[in-house]
Structures are given as structure tokens and as C-alpha cells.
Design a protein around this motif. Structure first.
Motif, mmCIF file in Angstrom:
data_model
loop_
_atom_site.group_PDB
_atom_site.id
_atom_site.type_symbol
_atom_site.label_atom_id
_atom_site.label_comp_id
_atom_site.label_asym_id
_atom_site.label_seq_id
_atom_site.Cartn_x
_atom_site.Cartn_y
_atom_site.Cartn_z
ATOM 1 N N SER A 206 -12.442 -0.845 -1.993
ATOM 2 C CA SER A 206 -10.986 -0.889 -1.823
ATOM 3 C C SER A 206 -10.355 -2.085 -2.525
ATOM 4 N N GLY A 207 -11.119 -3.163 -2.641
ATOM 5 C CA GLY A 207 -10.582 -4.365 -3.296
ATOM 6 C C GLY A 207 -10.755 -4.382 -4.800
ATOM 7 N N GLY A 208 -11.162 -3.247 -5.401
ATOM 8 C CA GLY A 208 -11.339 -3.198 -6.852
ATOM 9 C C GLY A 208 -11.180 -1.795 -7.387
ATOM 10 N N LYS A 209 -10.027 -1.194 -7.123
ATOM 11 C CA LYS A 209 -9.818 0.221 -7.479
ATOM 12 C C LYS A 209 -9.326 0.369 -8.924
ATOM 13 N N SER A 210 -10.150 -0.063 -9.866
ATOM 14 C CA SER A 210 -9.740 -0.007 -11.271
ATOM 15 C C SER A 210 -9.687 1.424 -11.801
ATOM 16 N N LEU A 211 -10.579 2.298 -11.326
ATOM 17 C CA LEU A 211 -10.545 3.692 -11.786
ATOM 18 C C LEU A 211 -9.329 4.411 -11.216
ATOM 19 N N ALA A 212 -9.057 4.241 -9.931
ATOM 20 C CA ALA A 212 -7.894 4.885 -9.324
ATOM 21 C C ALA A 212 -6.613 4.461 -10.033
ATOM 22 N N ALA A 213 -6.526 3.179 -10.375
ATOM 23 C CA ALA A 213 -5.342 2.680 -11.075
ATOM 24 C C ALA A 213 -5.229 3.305 -12.465
ATOM 25 N N ALA A 214 -6.363 3.429 -13.156
ATOM 26 C CA ALA A 214 -6.358 4.011 -14.498
ATOM 27 C C ALA A 214 -6.002 5.492 -14.460
ATOM 28 N N VAL A 215 -6.529 6.218 -13.467
ATOM 29 C CA VAL A 215 -6.223 7.645 -13.325
ATOM 30 C C VAL A 215 -4.729 7.838 -13.077
ATOM 31 N N GLN A 216 -4.165 7.002 -12.232
ATOM 32 C CA GLN A 216 -2.740 7.115 -11.913
ATOM 33 C C GLN A 216 -1.873 6.783 -13.123
ATOM 34 N N ALA A 217 -2.269 5.749 -13.888
ATOM 35 C CA ALA A 217 -1.470 5.309 -15.034
ATOM 36 C C ALA A 217 -1.758 6.104 -16.302
ATOM 37 N N GLY A 218 -2.903 6.773 -16.337
ATOM 38 C CA GLY A 218 -3.286 7.512 -17.534
ATOM 39 C C GLY A 218 -3.960 6.657 -18.583
#
Length: 274
Positions: A206-218
Motif C-alpha cells: 500500500s505504501g508503494g503503489k507505483s503500478l496502480a498509479a501508472a495504470v491510472q495515469a496511462g
């Protein structure tokens, strides 16, 4: 087999020069708890106790004409690079943050022996990374990314390739941890070719959601803050090459796990499995 499958097969064969395939073991405890048939790929039984050795060996083997290899890492990547430097008898300069635990520094030096020099630079990893890249340019070395490198990704694919061979069939569900994306991107590429029916879940702290952020931003974007408890997956920004292979995945398949739950699970596995 398709192109990436062939590359993974060849990389897996080369890997046997360094160490035998890690076992794929059915875990009775987890299978009973979750009423499922759960298998674990035991990368903790590799010579450096992580899969990072694979990417380092594959990438360094393809650059065998280089005299100096340089990397920045606070742990597993450093140890993998050090181990391969000693195996290939190549000089390695490994930059680590000054805050790196002494145990990890000692292990890196132990694995590399006389072939590796450890430089402790910077309080934060970004400072360490900049120093390592500047040094690499100065000496004309080859920089080894911990994940955002096609040869590293190809090396990490050997984990999934071995798993498919050992299981002898396509798994229904494949669960893979995510940091910078080296392992997860290689798994997606290989499974999409060899086991397209397999459902993949990508798990990050939860403290390092780099993939979730990338998926959301594209596209890969830098997180403002990262919790370093899960240090092997505490990556502020997903790699460009890794996200290219992960782009388009279902956001519902990207899961985040709170650090406290990860901690209790570690303790449970230690107490139950030893």
C-alpha cells in the motif's frame, strides 16, 4: 513457441550455468487455509535468496565485453550483481545508500569478493542512483538497472518459464509481486504467449503503489512518498520498459496490501513454515 517464449527458454538454459532451477512447491498450509491448490516458486532458495540474480546474469552475460559493471541498489539487486561479477570475473562497482543495513552491505561484499567495490553514497536512493550513473559515465562502464532493462526483464522471465515447466500445465491464477515491474512484466509477456487463459493478479504494498498509479495515469509517474518497509518493492516510479509490457492490464487485478498485513503474514509463515 513465440519470440519471447524462445528468449525465455534460451535464458533459462543459460541460467543453469549459474544455479539449478528453484523448486516449485505445493504449500499445504496455504492450500488448506484458502481451500485452493497453492504453489510457491521458491526464489528464496536461489544462491542470493531472490530472483534478482537472474536478471543480472542475463544482462551481464550479454555485455561480457564490458570491463566494469555499475549499479545502484539497497539490497537484492546489489547482491545479484555482486554474485555474477565474481562468477564472470568482472569488476563491479555497487553504489548503496549510507542508510543500507550493515547485513546487506556485508552480504554484497561476500558475494562479490575481490571483484566488487561497494560505495556508500547518499541518504536517499535517488542520490545514490545519480552518483552511480555519473560514475558509470566517467569510467565508461555498463549500468545495470534493477528492472528497467530488456535483458533484465528477459532474465526475470526465467522464473515463470521454470514454473510452467515444473507445474506441467497452465495455472488458473498467477499472483506476482510488483516493485519496478521487472518480474511482473516478464510474467505477463510469457503467460500471454504460453498460458493466455491464466488470470494474473499484481500485488504491491500500500505504501508503494507505483503500478496502480501508472495504470491510472496511462504512464509511469513518480509517487510523492513511499513506505520502505517492503524494501524490495518500495519503488517510487515504475519503469518505462516494464510498464510497456503491463499497459492495458485490468485495474481490478492490481491489488495493494497494507504493510501491517504483510508483516503479520511474514510472522505467520515464519512460525508455521519455519
Amino acid at each position: 513457441m513465440t519470440d519471447f517464449s524462445n528468449q525465455a527458454a534460451e535464458a533459462t538454459e543459460r541460467m543453469r550455468q549459474l544455479f539449478p532451477a528453484t523448486p516449485l512447491q505445493r504449500n499445504d498450509h496455504l492450500s488448506n487455509v484458502y481451500d485452493a491448490d497453492i504453489w510457491l516458486k521458491r526464489e528464496d532458495l536461489s544462491p542470493v535468496r531472490s530472483y534478482k540474480l537472474r536478471g543480472a546474469f542475463n544482462a551481464m552475460g550479454k555485455q561480457a565485453d564490458k570491463d566494469v559493471f555499475v549499479c545502484a541498489s539497497a539490497g537484492n539487486h546489489a547482491q545479484g550483481v555482486a554474485y555474477v561479477c565474481r562468477h564472470l570475473q568482472k569488476k563491479g562497482v555497487i553504489f548503496m545508500p549510507v542508510t543500507t543495513p550493515e547485513q546487506k552491505i556485508r552480504k554484497t561484499r561476500l558475494f562479490g569478493g575481490a571483484w566488487v567495490q561497494v560505495q556508500l553514497v547518499g541518504d536517499y536512493f535517488d542520490d545514490t542512483l545519480r552518483a552511480s550513473q555519473a560514475y558509470c559515465a566517467e569510467v565508461g562502464g555498463h549500468f545495470l538497472s534493477p528492472f528497467d532493462d530488456p535483458d533484465v526483464i528477459e532474465g526475470q522471465a526465467t522464473v515463470t518459464y521454470e514454473m510452467l515447466e515444473q507445474l506441467g500445465r497452465s495455472p488458473d491464477v498467477f499472483v506476482v509481486p510488483v516493485g519496478g515491474g521487472g518480474l511482473s512484466s516478464s510474467a505477463r509477456r510469457l503467460l500471454s504467449e504460453r498460458a493466455p487463459e491464466t488470470e494474473i493478479f499484481y500485488v504491491e504494498p500500500s505504501g508503494g503503489k507505483s503500478l496502480a498509479a501508472a495504470v491510472q495515469a496511462g504512464a509511469p509517474i513518480a509517487l510523492a512518498q513511499v513506505d520502505t518497509f517492503v524494501d524490495g518493492a518500495a519503488v517510487a516510479k515504475m519503469g518505462v520498459n516494464t510498464f510497456a509490457a503491463l499497459k492495458g492490464i485490468d485495474a481490478d487485478h492490481v491489488l495493494d496490501i497494507p504493510e501491517d498485513r504483510i508483516c503479520t503474514t511474514i510472522l505467520d509463515m515464519l512460525n508455521t513454515e519455519g
